[in-house]
Write an enzyme that holds these catalytic residues in place. Sequence first.
Site, PDB file in Angstrom:
ATOM      1  N   ASP A   1       0.829  -1.208   0.000  1.00 47.76           N
ATOM      2  CA  ASP A   1       0.000   0.000   0.000  1.00 47.76           C
ATOM      3  C   ASP A   1       0.863   1.258   0.000  1.00 47.76           C
ATOM      4  OD1 ASP A   1      -2.650  -0.813  -0.110  1.00 47.76           O
ATOM      5  OD2 ASP A   1      -2.838  -1.049   2.047  1.00 47.76           O
ATOM      6  N   SER A   2       1.778   1.327   0.945  1.00 45.44           N
ATOM      7  CA  SER A   2       2.578   2.539   1.100  1.00 45.44           C
ATOM      8  C   SER A   2       3.449   2.782  -0.125  1.00 45.44           C
ATOM      9  CB  SER A   2       3.446   2.438   2.358  1.00 45.44           C
ATOM     10  OG  SER A   2       2.629   2.352   3.510  1.00 45.44           O
TER      11      SER A   2
END
Length: 410
Positions: free
Chosen positions: A184-185
């Site tokens: 995600d990041s």
Amino acid sequence: MSRPATAQDAAPASPAAAPSVALTNLRILDLTRVRAGPTCCRIFADFGADVIKIEAPDGIDPNETMSGARDGYDMLNLHRNKRSLTLNLKRKEGLAVFLKLVETADVVVENYRPDVKTRLGIDYEALKARNPRIILASISGFGQDGPYAKRAGFDQIAQGMGGLMWITGIPGQGPVRAGAAVADSTAGLYAATGILVALRERDVSGLGQWVQTSLLQSQIALCDFQAARYLIEGEVPPQNGNDHPYSTPMGVVETADGFINLAVGGDGQWRDLCTAIQRSDLAHHPDYATQPQRLAHRADVWALLTPIFAADTSASWLERLEAVGVPAGPIYRMDEVFADPQVAHLNVAQSVPHPRRGEVTLVGQPIGLSRTPAAVVAPLADKGADCDAILADVGFDSAEIAALRAEGVI
């Protein structure tokens, strides 16, 4: 019922930070939720862009609680510095408002499933028709097309499909997820990079474009040399536990009172380590003198080092290793991370006042700029708090705004 007192309650309030001026000329429409998209938009917000977080009015989105409590640590950390607008994009009136906002915006960021934006009428072609300079950034689980395009994407699924979980963990224990949402990041960071490239290119062409990334692509890219190891050499990287794939001794070693990371990356550092542990006889030993030899005898190297390091404390070893230039470091729990003097010096933790939680401390941007640094200046706004101001910015009068509110559009 009042909340429990915390250490922050007893601390004096931090002085208010000045907003960054680096990106004040940009307006970003943030349609994202959960993590990848908000991570992307947070970068622009922290550097001073006008980031407008657009979310459905209460009761419209059945998954609105997916990101957690609005006053919870995750939402507060992801959505600081943004203005909030509620807008029902499923209504034609809501779509009309959004497209009017697009006319004044530089970037739209979304992380819907790929078919959703077309169904809503906010795909790139629709946005470009209203504003040829608009940049649309789309973050998906698996890409905008292809056999998996319509699948829901989540960080752990991407960690598994991107190869990370089979190169993480102790050999033989089965796949292990990373302890942070790395797919995600990383997708959020790659999306922000793509947006910045598109903005710079727009300075030349005058035109926007469609920026795309996915959790799957980003996770594979994050594996980097391990992925290249397979593509170039045909080797499938195994789990190595806390050991580096090819440098030895580089990993976790137990001390008398805990654990430290030891990172011997070259033959000179090996000789320095031998000095630190008072075993100069090992410096030129035929089984250990060079990196390939140490790798071939990795188990023997650790068998030699383990009882030596177990005889003294972590603090003592770190001091002794630093004295001879051998890279090493403590292994912190999160409370210890923020107690470290270097972390404090880097100003990683930054505080802002919150109307219900008091002063809250958030994770700052890990990027330093000498003239126009990032700043954390405001917590997550209450839902819809900025509706009137945002709509007035683009030409709606008070009567029109009141009508939109009465009809449930905002």
